[in-house]
Design a protein around this motif. Structure first.
Motif, PDB file in Angstrom:
ATOM      1  N   MET A 125       0.927  -1.713  -0.121  1.00 10.30           N
ATOM      2  CA  MET A 125       0.426   0.188   0.024  1.00 10.30           C
ATOM      3  C   MET A 125       0.729   1.287   0.062  1.00 10.30           C
ATOM      4  N   SER A 126       0.961   1.827  -0.933  1.00 11.40           N
ATOM      5  CA  SER A 126       1.803   2.998  -1.030  1.00 11.40           C
ATOM      6  C   SER A 126       0.649   4.446  -0.396  1.00 11.40           C
ATOM      7  N   THR A 127       1.954   4.941   0.230  1.00 15.78           N
ATOM      8  CA  THR A 127       1.248   6.622   0.887  1.00 15.78           C
ATOM      9  C   THR A 127       1.677   7.635  -0.152  1.00 15.78           C
ATOM     10  N   ILE A 128       0.477   8.691  -0.605  1.00 14.64           N
ATOM     11  CA  ILE A 128       1.265   9.825  -0.527  1.00 14.64           C
ATOM     12  C   ILE A 128       1.426  10.508  -0.153  1.00 14.64           C
ATOM     13  N   SER A 129       2.728  11.389  -0.020  1.00 14.03           N
ATOM     14  CA  SER A 129       3.317  12.986   0.630  1.00 14.03           C
ATOM     15  C   SER A 129       2.118  13.934   0.438  1.00 14.03           C
ATOM     16  N   ARG A 130       2.461  14.718   1.503  1.00  9.73           N
ATOM     17  CA  ARG A 130       2.281  16.154   0.582  1.00  9.73           C
ATOM     18  C   ARG A 130       2.857  17.017  -0.124  1.00  9.73           C
ATOM     19  N   ASP A 131       4.709  16.892   0.597  1.00 13.19           N
ATOM     20  CA  ASP A 131       5.708  16.878   0.064  1.00 13.19           C
ATOM     21  C   ASP A 131       5.647  16.729  -1.812  1.00 13.19           C
ATOM     22  N   GLU A 132       5.106  15.252  -1.890  1.00 16.77           N
ATOM     23  CA  GLU A 132       4.725  14.438  -3.651  1.00 16.77           C
ATOM     24  C   GLU A 132       3.834  15.551  -4.707  1.00 16.77           C
ATOM     25  N   VAL A 133       2.010  15.985  -3.274  1.00 16.13           N
ATOM     26  CA  VAL A 133       1.319  16.742  -4.402  1.00 16.13           C
ATOM     27  C   VAL A 133       1.755  17.528  -4.470  1.00 16.13           C
ATOM     28  N   ALA A 134       2.728  18.531  -3.959  1.00 22.32           N
ATOM     29  CA  ALA A 134       3.567  20.032  -3.693  1.00 22.32           C
ATOM     30  C   ALA A 134       4.231  19.947  -4.668  1.00 22.32           C
ATOM     31  N   HIS A 135       5.304  19.324  -5.138  1.00 24.03           N
ATOM     32  CA  HIS A 135       6.384  18.846  -6.282  1.00 24.03           C
ATOM     33  C   HIS A 135       5.158  18.788  -7.465  1.00 24.03           C
ATOM     34  N   LEU A 136       3.778  17.958  -7.216  1.00 24.44           N
ATOM     35  CA  LEU A 136       3.268  17.552  -8.780  1.00 24.44           C
ATOM     36  C   LEU A 136       2.691  18.705  -9.131  1.00 24.44           C
ATOM     37  N   ALA A 137       2.270  19.706  -8.186  1.00 29.62           N
ATOM     38  CA  ALA A 137       1.428  20.511  -8.349  1.00 29.62           C
ATOM     39  C   ALA A 137       2.076  21.551  -9.178  1.00 29.62           C
ATOM     40  N   ARG A 138       3.404  21.349  -8.651  1.00 32.50           N
ATOM     41  CA  ARG A 138       4.228  22.698  -8.703  1.00 32.50           C
ATOM     42  C   ARG A 138       4.342  22.025 -10.534  1.00 32.50           C
ATOM     43  N   LEU A 139       5.088  21.129 -10.757  1.00 33.07           N
ATOM     44  CA  LEU A 139       4.963  21.268 -12.436  1.00 33.07           C
ATOM     45  C   LEU A 139       3.880  20.971 -13.264  1.00 33.07           C
ATOM     46  N   ALA A 140       2.519  20.925 -12.757  1.00 33.98           N
ATOM     47  CA  ALA A 140       1.623  21.230 -13.597  1.00 33.98           C
ATOM     48  C   ALA A 140       1.303  22.697 -13.915  1.00 33.98           C
ATOM     49  N   ARG A 141       2.031  22.887 -12.806  1.00 32.85           N
ATOM     50  CA  ARG A 141       1.830  24.836 -12.188  1.00 32.85           C
ATOM     51  C   ARG A 141       0.447  25.440 -11.856  1.00 32.85           C
ATOM     52  N   ILE A 142      -0.073  24.586 -11.359  1.00 33.38           N
ATOM     53  CA  ILE A 142      -1.259  24.549 -10.303  1.00 33.38           C
ATOM     54  C   ILE A 142      -0.929  25.124  -8.459  1.00 33.38           C
ATOM     55  N   ASP A 143      -2.003  25.969  -8.114  1.00 35.18           N
ATOM     56  CA  ASP A 143      -1.229  27.038  -6.978  1.00 35.18           C
ATOM     57  C   ASP A 143      -2.288  26.665  -5.898  1.00 35.18           C
ATOM     58  N   VAL A 144      -1.808  25.147  -5.507  1.00 36.71           N
ATOM     59  CA  VAL A 144      -2.868  24.548  -4.026  1.00 36.71           C
ATOM     60  C   VAL A 144      -2.639  24.966  -2.903  1.00 36.71           C
ATOM     61  N   THR A 145      -3.937  24.802  -1.744  1.00 34.64           N
ATOM     62  CA  THR A 145      -3.671  25.444  -0.740  1.00 34.64           C
ATOM     63  C   THR A 145      -3.332  24.207   0.059  1.00 34.64           C
ATOM     64  N   GLU A 146      -2.656  24.374   1.124  1.00 40.12           N
ATOM     65  CA  GLU A 146      -2.708  23.810   2.120  1.00 40.12           C
ATOM     66  C   GLU A 146      -3.520  22.949   2.340  1.00 40.12           C
ATOM     67  N   ALA A 147      -4.663  23.345   3.016  1.00 41.74           N
ATOM     68  CA  ALA A 147      -6.038  22.318   2.615  1.00 41.74           C
ATOM     69  C   ALA A 147      -6.580  21.609   2.001  1.00 41.74           C
ATOM     70  N   GLU A 148      -5.831  22.264   0.752  1.00 47.10           N
ATOM     71  CA  GLU A 148      -5.608  21.050  -0.660  1.00 47.10           C
ATOM     72  C   GLU A 148      -4.612  20.128  -0.573  1.00 47.10           C
ATOM     73  N   LEU A 149      -3.530  19.860  -0.196  1.00 48.82           N
ATOM     74  CA  LEU A 149      -2.740  19.266  -0.170  1.00 48.82           C
ATOM     75  C   LEU A 149      -2.968  18.447  -0.220  1.00 48.82           C
ATOM     76  N   ASP A 150      -3.463  18.400   1.495  1.00 49.39           N
ATOM     77  CA  ASP A 150      -4.126  16.933   2.573  1.00 49.39           C
ATOM     78  C   ASP A 150      -5.166  16.251   1.204  1.00 49.39           C
ATOM     79  N   THR A 151      -5.664  17.311   1.267  1.00 55.56           N
ATOM     80  CA  THR A 151      -6.828  16.455   0.274  1.00 55.56           C
ATOM     81  C   THR A 151      -6.772  15.448  -0.809  1.00 55.56           C
ATOM     82  N   PHE A 152      -5.653  16.059  -1.726  1.00 56.28           N
ATOM     83  CA  PHE A 152      -5.539  15.595  -3.029  1.00 56.28           C
ATOM     84  C   PHE A 152      -4.210  14.407  -2.864  1.00 56.28           C
ATOM     85  N   ALA A 153      -3.847  14.666  -1.417  1.00 52.65           N
ATOM     86  CA  ALA A 153      -3.198  13.331  -0.873  1.00 52.65           C
ATOM     87  C   ALA A 153      -4.234  11.946  -0.693  1.00 52.65           C
ATOM     88  N   GLY A 154      -4.393  12.280  -0.224  1.00 53.45           N
ATOM     89  CA  GLY A 154      -6.084  10.958   0.165  1.00 53.45           C
ATOM     90  C   GLY A 154      -6.753  10.734  -1.065  1.00 53.45           C
TER      91      GLY A 154
END
Length: 99
Positions: free
Chosen positions: A1-30
């Motif tokens: 079972m893999s767990t994606i971290s908030r840092d990985e979500v933030a990295h993906l968001a940067r690559l996609a040039r998408i601004d995400v909030t701190e709350a969205e990082l948790d939501t998207f990680a889940g």
């Protein structure tokens, strides 16, 4: 079972040039965790004896045969045009082109 971290979500968001909030990082990680777990389950079930497919049901080509047939002559094509010149449709100039 893999767990994606908030840092990985933030990295993906940067690559996609998408601004995400701190709350969205948790939501998207889940949400991404659920998606990755679902894909892992599918990979476990699919065996070498199961052929890959693009559709769950057979797809039949609905196109007719491509049969050549006579087309319009130049004169017939231009007969309904509001204006013609030198054997071509004449249309008004656009975008400020100069003559």
């Amino acid at each position: 079972m893999s767990t994606i971290s908030r840092d990985e979500v933030a990295h993906l968001a940067r690559l996609a040039r998408i601004d995400v909030t701190e709350a969205e990082l948790d939501t998207f990680a889940g949400q991404l965790d659920v998606i990755l777990d679902s894909m892992a389950k599918v990979s476990e079930v699919a065996g070498d004896d199961v052929p890959p497919m693009t559709h769950a049901a057979d797809v039949t080509n609905v196109f007719r045969e491509d049969v050549p047939r006579p087309g319009l002559s130049q004169q017939q094509a231009l007969s309904g045009a509001p204006a013609a010149e030198d054997g071509r449709f004449k249309v008004p100039r656009i975008l400020g082109e100069e003559q």
